[in-house]
Write a protein that holds these residues in place. Structure first.
Motif, mmCIF file in Angstrom:
data_model
loop_
_atom_site.group_PDB
_atom_site.id
_atom_site.type_symbol
_atom_site.label_atom_id
_atom_site.label_comp_id
_atom_site.label_asym_id
_atom_site.label_seq_id
_atom_site.Cartn_x
_atom_site.Cartn_y
_atom_site.Cartn_z
ATOM 1 N N ALA A 229 21.251 -31.968 -18.560
ATOM 2 C CA ALA A 229 20.158 -32.714 -17.914
ATOM 3 C C ALA A 229 19.496 -31.881 -16.825
ATOM 4 N N LEU A 230 20.297 -31.181 -16.029
ATOM 5 C CA LEU A 230 19.738 -30.358 -14.964
ATOM 6 C C LEU A 230 18.975 -29.155 -15.524
ATOM 7 N N LEU A 231 19.467 -28.588 -16.623
ATOM 8 C CA LEU A 231 18.738 -27.491 -17.270
ATOM 9 C C LEU A 231 17.422 -27.994 -17.871
ATOM 10 N N TYR A 232 17.464 -29.168 -18.480
ATOM 11 C CA TYR A 232 16.248 -29.793 -19.005
ATOM 12 C C TYR A 232 15.223 -29.934 -17.884
ATOM 13 N N TYR A 233 15.663 -30.420 -16.745
ATOM 14 C CA TYR A 233 14.774 -30.585 -15.593
ATOM 15 C C TYR A 233 14.278 -29.231 -15.092
ATOM 16 N N ALA A 234 15.169 -28.276 -14.955
ATOM 17 C CA ALA A 234 14.802 -26.964 -14.423
ATOM 18 C C ALA A 234 13.737 -26.284 -15.285
ATOM 19 N N HIS A 235 13.814 -26.464 -16.596
ATOM 20 C CA HIS A 235 12.830 -25.846 -17.490
ATOM 21 C C HIS A 235 11.454 -26.509 -17.383
ATOM 22 N N ARG A 236 11.398 -27.701 -16.855
ATOM 23 C CA ARG A 236 10.135 -28.429 -16.741
ATOM 24 C C ARG A 236 9.650 -28.547 -15.294
ATOM 25 N N GLN A 237 10.444 -28.058 -14.382
ATOM 26 C CA GLN A 237 10.173 -28.215 -12.957
ATOM 27 C C GLN A 237 8.826 -27.620 -12.541
ATOM 28 N N SER A 238 8.464 -26.481 -13.073
ATOM 29 C CA SER A 238 7.221 -25.829 -12.660
ATOM 30 C C SER A 238 5.989 -26.636 -13.033
ATOM 31 N N SER A 239 6.084 -27.491 -14.027
ATOM 32 C CA SER A 239 4.931 -28.303 -14.434
ATOM 33 C C SER A 239 4.707 -29.502 -13.514
ATOM 34 N N LEU A 240 5.581 -29.713 -12.561
ATOM 35 C CA LEU A 240 5.474 -30.885 -11.689
ATOM 36 C C LEU A 240 4.447 -30.730 -10.570
ATOM 37 N N ASP A 241 4.035 -29.515 -10.270
ATOM 38 C CA ASP A 241 3.131 -29.299 -9.134
ATOM 39 C C ASP A 241 1.863 -30.143 -9.233
#
Length: 158
Positions: free
Chosen positions: A26-38
């Motif tokens: 779950a944390l890896l899933y989030y980390a891979h998408r984190q940059s799109s949150l800006d």
């Protein structure tokens, strides 16, 4: 009683391994998408957080299933769906009391409840960490535009 303790602790160890595996996923899933949150919209952010929540819930339900298999293996329930239901009630600490295990195995219920509290707590901590980070990362999206007070709450400088 000793046998139940051994079975319970061993099952807790298996559940912990599953929890760590899916929490990491779950944390890896989030980390891979984190940059799109800006600049993400509210729905974009919710989509990412829903993926995290799904993985964490899958882990908790997997643990309920593991305990149900143990209960059925021990002969406590003839139908898996009843074993799963009873396991979910124990794991979530609801304790309805509508179905009880035999006197020989009833100690497994509180052991599973302790396991459930710990594992749901781990899921909650992981989810809240990603939620807090998602709000921080959303500097130019919905959080910054519509919820400046939330931004203040999660800002590291405060």
């Amino acid at each position: 009683m000793f046998t139940n303790l051994v079975l319970g602790v061993a099952t807790m160890a298996v559940c912990l391994a599953l929890q760590i595996a899916l929490l990491t996923r779950a944390l890896l899933y989030y980390a891979h998408r984190q940059s799109s949150l800006d600049h993400a919209t509210f729905f974009g952010t919710m989509s990412i957080l829903s993926g995290v929540m799904f993985l964490l819930m899958f882990g908790n339900l997997g643990q309920v299933a593991i305990w149900a298999i143990l209960f059925q293996f021990l002969g406590e329930f003839s139908e898996y769906r009843t074993a799963f239901y009873h396991s979910a009630v124990n794991f979530s600490t609801l304790g309805y009391g509508d179905i009880v295990m035999s006197d020989e195995r009833k100690l497994l219920g509180p052991i599973q409840a302790i396991n459930g509290v710990l594992m749901v707590g781990m899921s909650t901590a992981a989810f809240m960490t990603t939620l807090r980070d998602a709000i921080k990362q959303n500097r130019h999206g919905w959080a910054a535009k519509h919820a400046p007070k939330i931004q203040e709450l999660v800002d590291e400088d405060h």
